[in-house]
Structure formats: C-alpha cells, structure tokens
Write a protein that holds these residues in place. Sequence first.
Motif, PDB file in Angstrom:
ATOM      1  N   GLY A 118       0.812  -1.211   0.000  1.00 55.17           N
ATOM      2  CA  GLY A 118       0.000   0.000   0.000  1.00 55.17           C
ATOM      3  C   GLY A 118       0.844   1.260   0.000  1.00 55.17           C
ATOM      4  O   GLY A 118       0.557   2.219  -0.717  1.00 55.17           O
ATOM      5  N   ALA A 119       1.904   1.259   0.815  1.00 59.35           N
ATOM      6  CA  ALA A 119       2.783   2.426   0.859  1.00 59.35           C
ATOM      7  C   ALA A 119       3.495   2.620  -0.485  1.00 59.35           C
ATOM      8  O   ALA A 119       3.617   3.746  -0.980  1.00 59.35           O
ATOM      9  CB  ALA A 119       3.804   2.271   1.981  1.00 59.35           C
ATOM     10  N   TYR A 120       3.946   1.526  -1.072  1.00 56.32           N
ATOM     11  CA  TYR A 120       4.591   1.611  -2.388  1.00 56.32           C
ATOM     12  C   TYR A 120       3.611   2.147  -3.428  1.00 56.32           C
ATOM     13  O   TYR A 120       3.961   3.009  -4.244  1.00 56.32           O
ATOM     14  CB  TYR A 120       5.122   0.241  -2.820  1.00 56.32           C
ATOM     15  CG  TYR A 120       5.519   0.196  -4.265  1.00 56.32           C
ATOM     16  CD1 TYR A 120       6.711   0.773  -4.694  1.00 56.32           C
ATOM     17  CD2 TYR A 120       4.701  -0.394  -5.220  1.00 56.32           C
ATOM     18  CE1 TYR A 120       7.072   0.761  -6.032  1.00 56.32           C
ATOM     19  CE2 TYR A 120       5.044  -0.416  -6.548  1.00 56.32           C
ATOM     20  CZ  TYR A 120       6.232   0.159  -6.954  1.00 56.32           C
ATOM     21  OH  TYR A 120       6.581   0.143  -8.279  1.00 56.32           O
ATOM     22  N   SER A 121       2.378   1.637  -3.416  1.00 55.29           N
ATOM     23  CA  SER A 121       1.378   2.066  -4.402  1.00 55.29           C
ATOM     24  C   SER A 121       1.061   3.548  -4.263  1.00 55.29           C
ATOM     25  O   SER A 121       1.004   4.273  -5.262  1.00 55.29           O
ATOM     26  CB  SER A 121       0.095   1.249  -4.239  1.00 55.29           C
ATOM     27  OG  SER A 121       0.356  -0.110  -4.493  1.00 55.29           O
ATOM     28  N   LEU A 122       0.853   3.997  -3.026  1.00 56.06           N
ATOM     29  CA  LEU A 122       0.569   5.420  -2.823  1.00 56.06           C
ATOM     30  C   LEU A 122       1.749   6.295  -3.231  1.00 56.06           C
ATOM     31  O   LEU A 122       1.567   7.359  -3.832  1.00 56.06           O
ATOM     32  CB  LEU A 122       0.206   5.672  -1.365  1.00 56.06           C
ATOM     33  CG  LEU A 122      -1.188   5.203  -0.948  1.00 56.06           C
ATOM     34  CD1 LEU A 122      -1.366   5.397   0.550  1.00 56.06           C
ATOM     35  CD2 LEU A 122      -2.243   5.944  -1.714  1.00 56.06           C
ATOM     36  N   GLY A 123       2.945   5.864  -2.908  1.00 56.95           N
ATOM     37  CA  GLY A 123       4.125   6.620  -3.312  1.00 56.95           C
ATOM     38  C   GLY A 123       4.274   6.677  -4.820  1.00 56.95           C
ATOM     39  O   GLY A 123       4.605   7.726  -5.383  1.00 56.95           O
ATOM     40  N   ASN A 124       4.021   5.562  -5.473  1.00 55.02           N
ATOM     41  CA  ASN A 124       4.133   5.503  -6.930  1.00 55.02           C
ATOM     42  C   ASN A 124       3.091   6.407  -7.593  1.00 55.02           C
ATOM     43  O   ASN A 124       3.398   7.157  -8.525  1.00 55.02           O
ATOM     44  CB  ASN A 124       3.959   4.054  -7.392  1.00 55.02           C
ATOM     45  CG  ASN A 124       4.358   3.852  -8.829  1.00 55.02           C
ATOM     46  OD1 ASN A 124       5.006   4.690  -9.432  1.00 55.02           O
ATOM     47  ND2 ASN A 124       3.971   2.726  -9.378  1.00 55.02           N
ATOM     48  N   ILE A 125       1.854   6.342  -7.118  1.00 50.33           N
ATOM     49  CA  ILE A 125       0.803   7.195  -7.674  1.00 50.33           C
ATOM     50  C   ILE A 125       1.123   8.661  -7.420  1.00 50.33           C
ATOM     51  O   ILE A 125       0.992   9.508  -8.309  1.00 50.33           O
ATOM     52  CB  ILE A 125      -0.562   6.814  -7.083  1.00 50.33           C
ATOM     53  CG1 ILE A 125      -0.998   5.453  -7.615  1.00 50.33           C
ATOM     54  CG2 ILE A 125      -1.616   7.866  -7.421  1.00 50.33           C
ATOM     55  CD1 ILE A 125      -2.199   4.873  -6.915  1.00 50.33           C
ATOM     56  N   GLY A 126       1.545   8.990  -6.200  1.00 44.67           N
ATOM     57  CA  GLY A 126       1.893  10.373  -5.877  1.00 44.67           C
ATOM     58  C   GLY A 126       3.020  10.904  -6.735  1.00 44.67           C
ATOM     59  O   GLY A 126       2.979  12.042  -7.206  1.00 44.67           O
ATOM     60  N   TYR A 127       4.041  10.080  -6.960  1.00 45.00           N
ATOM     61  CA  TYR A 127       5.169  10.506  -7.795  1.00 45.00           C
ATOM     62  C   TYR A 127       4.705  10.776  -9.221  1.00 45.00           C
ATOM     63  O   TYR A 127       5.089  11.779  -9.826  1.00 45.00           O
ATOM     64  CB  TYR A 127       6.259   9.439  -7.789  1.00 45.00           C
ATOM     65  CG  TYR A 127       7.348   9.715  -8.780  1.00 45.00           C
ATOM     66  CD1 TYR A 127       8.301  10.707  -8.529  1.00 45.00           C
ATOM     67  CD2 TYR A 127       7.433   9.025  -9.983  1.00 45.00           C
ATOM     68  CE1 TYR A 127       9.295  10.988  -9.444  1.00 45.00           C
ATOM     69  CE2 TYR A 127       8.423   9.294 -10.904  1.00 45.00           C
ATOM     70  CZ  TYR A 127       9.352  10.276 -10.623  1.00 45.00           C
ATOM     71  OH  TYR A 127      10.331  10.540 -11.542  1.00 45.00           O
TER      72      TYR A 127
END
Length: 93
Positions: free
Chosen positions: A51-60
Amino acid sequence: MTRATEAATAIGILGTIYLALLFQWLPITLPPTIQEFILPVLPWWVLVTFGAYSLGNIGYHVMTFRDCPEAYDELQVQISQAQNDLRSKGIGL
C-alpha cells in the motif's frame, strides 16, 4: 504465460510456503522469535508495504505528470467552436 498467471503462480507458491512455515508442516526448525512474532504478522506487513509503495508511486506520477500544450490548444479551439455554434443557434453565452 500471461502476467496474471505468473503473479497468481508466485502468490500461490509463496502462500503455500508461508502456511507450511506458520503451521510447522516442514521439518524446519525456526527460532521461536520468528515463529511466534514475525510469521503471524508477515501478511499484514506485506499488505502495508504494498500500500505504501502504491501510494508513493501514484503520488510521484501525479507530481511529475507531463502537461500537453498541444492538447490544451486543441481543447481551446473546440470550446471556441462550440460557443460559436451555440451562438448561431440562438443560445447566448
């Protein structure tokens, strides 16, 4: 194999290994710390990490979203054409 098949196979294999270690079906002796404290919470850790990776990827990708000046200009022309068409039909804007 498709990508979904590869992912399902990997999840199935890892899930089977996880369950075998958790319920001690394999003749592998793990330290009590790993068996009692780490293995039971490992799926939640994986879920939170994903989840943290996904949110970071989307945010980037939202932050580095490339603008399209050509699309902006094309949209402005289409808006102008629509306004002129509505004015010619007697709908004032």
